[in-house]
Design an enzyme around this catalytic site. Structure first.
Site, PDB file in Angstrom:
ATOM      1  CD1 TRP A 144      -2.217  -2.119   1.973  1.00 55.84           C
ATOM      2  CD2 TRP A 144      -2.721  -1.573  -0.135  1.00 55.84           C
ATOM      3  NE1 TRP A 144      -3.092  -3.067   1.484  1.00 55.84           N
ATOM      4  CE2 TRP A 144      -3.425  -2.751   0.196  1.00 55.84           C
ATOM      5  CE3 TRP A 144      -2.891  -1.047  -1.419  1.00 55.84           C
ATOM      6  CZ2 TRP A 144      -4.265  -3.417  -0.705  1.00 55.84           C
ATOM      7  CZ3 TRP A 144      -3.731  -1.709  -2.308  1.00 55.84           C
ATOM      8  CH2 TRP A 144      -4.404  -2.860  -1.949  1.00 55.84           C
TER       9      TRP A 144
ATOM     10  CG  HIS B 274      -7.899 -12.070  -3.335  1.00 58.47           C
ATOM     11  ND1 HIS B 274      -6.616 -11.756  -3.724  1.00 58.47           N
ATOM     12  CD2 HIS B 274      -7.882 -12.045  -1.971  1.00 58.47           C
ATOM     13  CE1 HIS B 274      -5.870 -11.550  -2.667  1.00 58.47           C
ATOM     14  NE2 HIS B 274      -6.599 -11.704  -1.589  1.00 58.47           N
TER      15      HIS B 274
ATOM     16  CD  GLN C 260      -0.005 -17.856   0.742  1.00 60.21           C
ATOM     17  OE1 GLN C 260      -0.013 -16.753   0.241  1.00 60.21           O
ATOM     18  NE2 GLN C 260       0.476 -18.082   1.949  1.00 60.21           N
TER      19      GLN C 260
HETATM   20  N1  SAM Z   1      -7.415  -5.605   3.428  1.00 63.29           N
HETATM   21  C1  SAM Z   1      -6.035  -5.899   3.783  1.00 63.29           C
HETATM   22  C2  SAM Z   1      -5.101  -5.639   2.622  1.00 63.29           C
HETATM   23  O1  SAM Z   1      -5.555  -5.667   1.472  1.00 63.29           O
HETATM   24  O2  SAM Z   1      -3.907  -5.411   2.870  1.00 63.29           O
HETATM   25  C3  SAM Z   1      -5.871  -7.332   4.267  1.00 63.29           C
HETATM   26  C4  SAM Z   1      -6.263  -8.387   3.272  1.00 63.29           C
HETATM   27  S1  SAM Z   1      -6.042 -10.038   3.865  1.00 63.29           S
HETATM   28  C5  SAM Z   1      -5.822 -10.905   2.398  1.00 63.29           C
HETATM   29  C6  SAM Z   1      -7.646 -10.525   4.377  1.00 63.29           C
HETATM   30  C7  SAM Z   1      -8.048  -9.942   5.713  1.00 63.29           C
HETATM   31  O3  SAM Z   1      -9.365 -10.416   6.059  1.00 63.29           O
HETATM   32  C8  SAM Z   1      -7.132 -10.350   6.838  1.00 63.29           C
HETATM   33  O4  SAM Z   1      -6.720  -9.219   7.547  1.00 63.29           O
HETATM   34  C9  SAM Z   1      -7.985 -11.270   7.675  1.00 63.29           C
HETATM   35  O5  SAM Z   1      -7.624 -11.282   9.047  1.00 63.29           O
HETATM   36  C10 SAM Z   1      -9.367 -10.724   7.430  1.00 63.29           C
HETATM   37  N2  SAM Z   1     -10.414 -11.710   7.682  1.00 63.29           N
HETATM   38  C11 SAM Z   1     -10.455 -12.993   7.275  1.00 63.29           C
HETATM   39  N3  SAM Z   1     -11.564 -13.607   7.697  1.00 63.29           N
HETATM   40  C12 SAM Z   1     -12.253 -12.686   8.411  1.00 63.29           C
HETATM   41  C13 SAM Z   1     -13.485 -12.709   9.104  1.00 63.29           C
HETATM   42  N4  SAM Z   1     -14.229 -13.825   9.146  1.00 63.29           N
HETATM   43  N5  SAM Z   1     -13.914 -11.575   9.712  1.00 63.29           N
HETATM   44  C14 SAM Z   1     -13.159 -10.442   9.663  1.00 63.29           C
HETATM   45  N6  SAM Z   1     -11.979 -10.358   9.020  1.00 63.29           N
HETATM   46  C15 SAM Z   1     -11.530 -11.464   8.394  1.00 63.29           C
HETATM   47  C1  ASE Z   2      -4.375 -13.219   0.491  1.00 63.38           C
HETATM   48  C2  ASE Z   2      -3.451 -12.394  -0.118  1.00 63.38           C
HETATM   49  C3  ASE Z   2      -2.159 -12.837  -0.195  1.00 63.38           C
HETATM   50  C4  ASE Z   2      -4.059 -14.458   1.018  1.00 63.38           C
HETATM   51  C5  ASE Z   2      -2.760 -14.907   0.937  1.00 63.38           C
HETATM   52  C6  ASE Z   2      -1.799 -14.087   0.347  1.00 63.38           C
HETATM   53  C7  ASE Z   2      -0.990 -12.267  -0.751  1.00 63.38           C
HETATM   54  C8  ASE Z   2       0.023 -13.160  -0.535  1.00 63.38           C
HETATM   55  N1  ASE Z   2      -0.461 -14.247   0.136  1.00 63.38           N
HETATM   56  O1  ASE Z   2      -5.636 -12.778   0.564  1.00 63.38           O
HETATM   57  C9  ASE Z   2      -0.840 -10.943  -1.409  1.00 63.38           C
HETATM   58  C10 ASE Z   2      -1.005 -11.075  -2.904  1.00 63.38           C
HETATM   59  N2  ASE Z   2       0.131 -11.746  -3.470  1.00 63.38           N
HETATM   60  C11 ASE Z   2      -0.002 -12.959  -4.039  1.00 63.38           C
HETATM   61  C12 ASE Z   2       1.234 -13.597  -4.550  1.00 63.38           C
HETATM   62  O2  ASE Z   2      -1.070 -13.518  -4.157  1.00 63.38           O
END
Ligand code: SAM
Ligand code: ASE
Length: 346
Positions: A165, A256, A307
């Site tokens: 970000w 995603h 993943q």
């Molecule tokens: N939005 C952030 C970003 O794009 O950098 C984080 C994306 S990360 C792939 C997905 C986020 O969803 C994580 O922080 C995870 O802890 C949260 N998450 C997953 N399941 C969840 C749930 N059931 N309730 C609330 N948050 C959740």
């Molecule tokens: C998710 C995002 C990521 C779950 C696992 C993940 C990323 C890495 N591991 O929601 C960030 C995006 N990068 C890739 C390679 O997918």
């Protein structure tokens, strides 16, 4: 290059073949602290000096540094006393830990977690799902219990994902005029990198990071400065707990993670809580409708296989999901960087 030359010396194949060797050279140089040392020293250093300062072998370090030169991650100058290495602009800006645009934590998450998951790509493609059980002995059916199999792993994930970000958060937040939305919830907002961009562009808005309790605790303690009162926190599970009323919901890299049925369940819940006239901002990397690319997004989609439980999607696929949940006036904005933005209105 003519097609016969292509077949005589298939350079593209050798490049792909060596792709992971390239990744590992960059990860290792980051992990050992090569770029940080060269930043701190303020003058070019010999490989012996670098090896000594970093507690590494001279034999290994010289070859690592030379490969970094080949990758344009280091520069080299040959003097009478020998070779001296320095950072290039790109390594200084993105690979040193202290740079505001540092991708160091992203590199470490790739090196320490994603790399291991991709060892099981064949099995993941065969089975159509991630291999946490085989790879890490994690038996949980809950995706984030597997992804966060230890506190240390959760923190690495938060650091790793937050890094991007600083490079493209602004573009994503500026893709649409979000000024009419003053009460914003970043659902699954993680470490808050995007929330920070959001309040810096919209000083009259407040952003609440909504995430699982253990994530919120770490975000609060380690990522968001305590004097930042325009970012607040709410602990919750967006599948099980209520989603609070708001003008705008951000869902960045959340959809995603999940298959279509879970996405629709979440979006429908968000639609019900959304104020009339409000909206949802989906932030994702978008596939071309004609399936020709972008390669990075196609690779990320495979990463969601190894993943997570979801996939990367095309704009039409996100539009369909948003419309099925009740949203209308769907607008798609490509940013030209890796992450794009889609806005739906209630
Ligand atoms: N939005 C952030 C970003 O794009 O950098 C984080 C994306 S990360 C792939 C997905 C986020 O969803 C994580 O922080 C995870 O802890 C949260 N998450 C997953 N399941 C969840 C749930 N059931 N309730 C609330 N948050 C959740
Ligand atoms: C998710 C995002 C990521 C779950 C696992 C993940 C990323 C890495 N591991 O929601 C960030 C995006 N990068 C890739 C390679 O997918």
């Amino acid at each position: 290059m003519s097609s016969t030359e292509d077949l005589d010396y298939p350079q593209i194949l050798f490049q792909y073949n060596n792709g992971f060797l390239v990744s590992k050279v960059m990860f290792t140089a980051c992990e050992l602290g090569v770029f940080d040392l060269l930043l701190e020293s303020e003058e070019p250093l010999s490989s012996d000096a670098i090896a000594e300062r970093l507690g590494a072998s001279t034999n290994g370090m010289e070859r690592l540094l030379d490969a970094c030169v080949g990758l344009r991650l280091l520069g080299v100058e040959i003097k009478s006393e020998g070779a001296f290495y320095r950072n290039t602009e790109i390594s200084k800006l993105y690979l040193t830990k202290s740079s505001p645009k540092s991708q160091y934590h992203n590199m470490m998450y790739y090196s320490k977690t994603i790399y291991l998951c991709w060892h099981y790509l064949t099995e993941a493609v065969r089975d159509g799902r991630n291999q946490y059980e085989q790879a890490f002995g994690v038996s949980s059916k809950d995706l984030f219990e597997a992804l966060y199999r230890s506190e240390e792993e959760m923190i690495k994930f938060m650091y790793g994902l937050n890094a991007i970000w600083s490079i493209c958060g602004k573009d994503v937040i500026a893709a649409f005029d979000l000024s009419p939305f003053t009460l914003i919830y970043d659902l699954g907002g993680g470490a808050g990198g995007l929330a920070k961009e959001c309040i810096s562009l919209y000083p009259n808005s407040t952003v609440t990071i909504y995430d699982l309790p253990k994530v919120v605790q770490v975000a609060k303690e380690s990522f968001i400065p305590p004097e930042e009162h325009r970012i607040t926190f709410q602990e919750g599970d967006f599948f099980k707990d209520p989603v609070p009323e708001a003008d705008l919901y951000i869902l960045a890299r959340v959809l995603h993670d999940w298959a279509d049925d879970k996405c629709l369940q979440l979006l429908t819940k968000v639609y019900k809580s959304c104020k009339p006239g409000g909206g949802v901002l989906v932030v994702e990397t978008l596939l071309n409708e004609d399936k020709t690319g972008p390669l990075e997004t196609q690779l990320y989609s495979l990463n969601m296989l190894v993943q997570a439980e979801g996939k990367e999607r095309m704009p039409t696929e996100y539009s369909k999901l948003l419309i099925a949940a009740g949203f209308r006036e769907i607008q798609v904005k490509k940013t030209g960087k890796i992450y794009d933005a889609i806005l739906g209105r209630k």
